[in-house]
Write an enzyme that holds these catalytic residues in place. Sequence first.
Site, short mmCIF file in Angstrom:
data_model
loop_
_atom_site.label_atom_id
_atom_site.label_comp_id
_atom_site.label_asym_id
_atom_site.label_seq_id
_atom_site.Cartn_x
_atom_site.Cartn_y
_atom_site.Cartn_z
N CYS A 1 -0.94 1.85 -10.45
CA CYS A 1 -2.21 1.52 -9.99
C CYS A 1 -2.23 1.86 -8.53
CB CYS A 1 -2.43 -0.04 -10.29
SG CYS A 1 -3.92 -0.84 -9.46
N ASN B 1 -5.89 5.59 -8.49
CA ASN B 1 -5.63 6.93 -9.25
C ASN B 1 -6.68 7.54 -10.02
OD1 ASN B 1 -2.67 6.76 -8.70
ND2 ASN B 1 -2.60 4.91 -10.07
N CYS C 1 -10.57 2.31 -8.46
CA CYS C 1 -9.36 2.53 -9.29
C CYS C 1 -8.75 3.85 -8.15
CB CYS C 1 -9.43 3.14 -10.42
SG CYS C 1 -7.89 3.86 -11.07
N GLU D 1 -2.65 -5.17 -14.79
CA GLU D 1 -4.14 -5.10 -14.22
C GLU D 1 -4.96 -5.84 -15.09
OE1 GLU D 1 -5.87 -1.18 -12.88
OE2 GLU D 1 -3.56 -0.24 -13.74
N HIS E 1 -6.13 -8.19 -5.17
CA HIS E 1 -4.63 -8.12 -5.58
C HIS E 1 -3.90 -9.37 -5.35
CE1 HIS E 1 -4.92 -3.81 -6.83
NE2 HIS E 1 -5.76 -3.70 -5.89
N THR F 1 -4.82 1.18 -6.27
CA THR F 1 -5.22 0.17 -5.34
C THR F 1 -3.98 -0.94 -4.97
OG1 THR F 1 -6.18 -1.02 -6.83
CG2 THR F 1 -7.59 0.36 -5.43
N GLY F 2 -3.18 -1.07 -6.14
CA GLY F 2 -2.05 -2.02 -6.50
C GLY F 2 -0.94 -1.38 -5.46
#
Length: 275
Positions: free
Chosen positions: A220, A73, A71, A211, A162, A222-223
Amino acid sequence: MKFTKMHGIGNDYIYVNGMSEDVCYDREYIQKISDRHTGVGSDGMIVILASEHCDFKMRMFNKDGSEGKMCGNGIRCFAKFVYDHGLTNKERITVETLGGNKIVYLDIVNGEVLSAKVDMGEPIFECSRIPVALECAQMIDAPLTINHVTYQVTCLSMGNPHCVIFVNDVMGMNLDKIGPYFEYSLYFPESVNTEFVELIDEETIKMRVWERGSKETQACGTGACASAVAAMLLSNRKRKITVQLLGGDLDIEWAKDNHVYMSGPAVSVYQGEID
């Protein structure tokens, strides 16, 4: 169990020091404390643990109790937690995650971490490693039919899987209707985070995310990295851009070393204790 509620641009988690607290990893318990009406309220739980290979180990759980690999964040807030609670005095820490070992650089003002930059590693495009259950080697701006609708998608991993889709009006998307079809599609054997992205200008994109295990969230990390990389690949975008999310902005750089660097705030909301 003592905990700290923290968030990175609205992506909020319950943080627990697993080296001093007796942590319950039961799926139903995590669902209960993550509930926004009857619990603490969060996108899940993140636990700080000792590591044999890094400074610390991070375990993160989605609000449905399932364990995630990484994650973006969450790891910034993780780094703030260990510094602000006196678990380390380093300004550069290494963190072991299921999505690989990460390096976090802390921005410290008057003894408090305000933000952090994370070396998220190299993007992975091979379908077998993301994973995507298709015969092709990569899915970059490729057609994919989900629930009888064909989308142009770019699939990659930034420590977790993703699927990035570019749209003309991201705020007009009905993610509650569309998102679950991607999350539970057989094309994604480990499920997937799905990003819907609108190109704003050469240095800015706007993103919403569905997610896996948490539904739509405010942000997100990684997003945002995956979306930025896809935008740089498919359009005339600079190698450092701002990603606008519902909870705030993240700065993403795809550097010459092929590593993706994510910078953004980390905020402590409050501390508490729960049975």
